[in-house]
Design an enzyme around this catalytic site. Structure first.
Site, PDB file in Angstrom:
ATOM      1  N   ASP A  13       0.821  -1.216   0.000  1.00 49.24           N
ATOM      2  CA  ASP A  13       0.000   0.000   0.000  1.00 49.24           C
ATOM      3  C   ASP A  13       0.857   1.270   0.000  1.00 49.24           C
ATOM      4  O   ASP A  13       0.320   2.382  -0.053  1.00 49.24           O
ATOM      5  CB  ASP A  13      -0.963   0.025   1.192  1.00 49.24           C
ATOM      6  CG  ASP A  13      -0.248   0.136   2.523  1.00 49.24           C
ATOM      7  OD1 ASP A  13       0.717  -0.621   2.731  1.00 49.24           O
ATOM      8  OD2 ASP A  13      -0.644   0.974   3.352  1.00 49.24           O
ATOM      9  N   ASN A  14       2.187   1.113   0.034  1.00 51.72           N
ATOM     10  CA  ASN A  14       3.092   2.270  -0.052  1.00 51.72           C
ATOM     11  C   ASN A  14       3.831   2.309  -1.387  1.00 51.72           C
ATOM     12  O   ASN A  14       4.881   2.925  -1.507  1.00 51.72           O
ATOM     13  CB  ASN A  14       4.104   2.242   1.092  1.00 51.72           C
ATOM     14  CG  ASN A  14       3.467   2.600   2.416  1.00 51.72           C
ATOM     15  OD1 ASN A  14       2.418   3.239   2.456  1.00 51.72           O
ATOM     16  ND2 ASN A  14       4.075   2.177   3.511  1.00 51.72           N
ATOM     17  N   ASP A  23       4.465   7.592   0.964  1.00 52.25           N
ATOM     18  CA  ASP A  23       4.207   7.508   2.409  1.00 52.25           C
ATOM     19  C   ASP A  23       5.506   7.262   3.181  1.00 52.25           C
ATOM     20  O   ASP A  23       5.695   6.236   3.820  1.00 52.25           O
ATOM     21  CB  ASP A  23       3.195   6.404   2.709  1.00 52.25           C
ATOM     22  CG  ASP A  23       2.653   6.496   4.136  1.00 52.25           C
ATOM     23  OD1 ASP A  23       2.968   7.490   4.822  1.00 52.25           O
ATOM     24  OD2 ASP A  23       1.934   5.573   4.559  1.00 52.25           O
TER      25      ASP A  23
END
Length: 245
Positions: A13-14, A23
């Site tokens: 998710d990064n 992020d």
């Protein structure tokens, strides 16, 4: 990777669909060269260590490919085969780009089959001598122009100079490329911590403003800010970084 950057939590998710990371919470820059360098407080097993980042990128892309399987082919076996064929190309493509940047860091303007061996042997020496990643490459800029080889690197420098002699560029031109590819200054963790501490506890933003000014031209020779290029003293070392910082 070329400047020693460690994301810290480079999970799926990064990482964007385009392959870029985001992020940056517990991110940090490596001082002493060690591919297993970890700063993130939650990375207990080195999953996101400096040297593991290319493998993690491939893992993330594989997870993304898994989500796309229904769009690749109605036949699941064919979809998996298509995905695997594409993901399998990543290591070769990554190394090609990585080697290109590493050649520039060493003033090499052409490609030779032995370049990879030359580069990896340098990194092994840097790890053996606990060299500062940033400063070691910056020092080699002067060595390219005839400066003395660092102690312990003499044999490697002989091989490197022989490789440099195979190209038409002058030593000065090679050094110019190197200085444009090897920053003299990075946001060293202890400097960032000191600047944050001064701002938060004392309301003093001068250290932060000075640090930002130095980092705005990281490849420039700034003798008046030489202290910002120095690695941390043992008492200044930052061993952990945290999400949300």
């Amino acid at each position: 990777m070329h400047v020693g950057f460690i994301h810290g939590v480079m999970n799926t998710d990064n990482m964007t669909i385009s392959g870029e990371t985001l992020d940056y919470g517990p991110c940090a820059f490596m001082d002493t060269y060690d591919p297993m360098t970890v700063f993130s407080s939650i990375d207990h097993h080195g999953r996101y260590a400096f040297g593991n980042q290319p493998h993690i990128a491939q893992w993330n892309l594989a997870r993304f490919a898994n989500a796309l399987l229904p769009l690749l082919d109605d036949n699941q076996d064919k979809a998996i085969a298509l995905a695997e064929e594409t993901i399998a190309q990543f290591p070769t493509r990554f190394e090609s780009h990585w080697l290109k940047g590493m050649r520039q860091k060493l003033g090499l303007m052409s490609e030779q089959p032995e370049d990879a061996s030359l580069i990896y042997s340098l990194l092994e020496l840097m790890q053996e001598h606990a060299a500062d990643y940033t400063n070691a490459f910056r020092l080699l800029c002067a060595v390219a122009e005839g400066g003395e080889a660092p102690t312990g690197y003499e044999a490697w420098v002989t091989l490197w100079r022989a490789r440099l002699s195979q190209q038409s560029a002058t030593p000065q031109e090679a050094a110019r490329l190197m200085r444009a590819s090897n920053p003299a200054f990075i946001p060293r963790n202890h400097r960032v911590e000191a600047a944050l501490s001064a701002a938060i506890t004392l309301g003093d933003f001068v250290p932060m403003e000075t640090l930002l000014a130095v980092l705005s031209t990281p490849f420039d020779h700034q003798p008046e800010h030489a202290e910002y290029s120095k690695p941390p003293a043992p008492s200044e070392r930052v061993y952990q970084t945290f999400c949300g910082t």
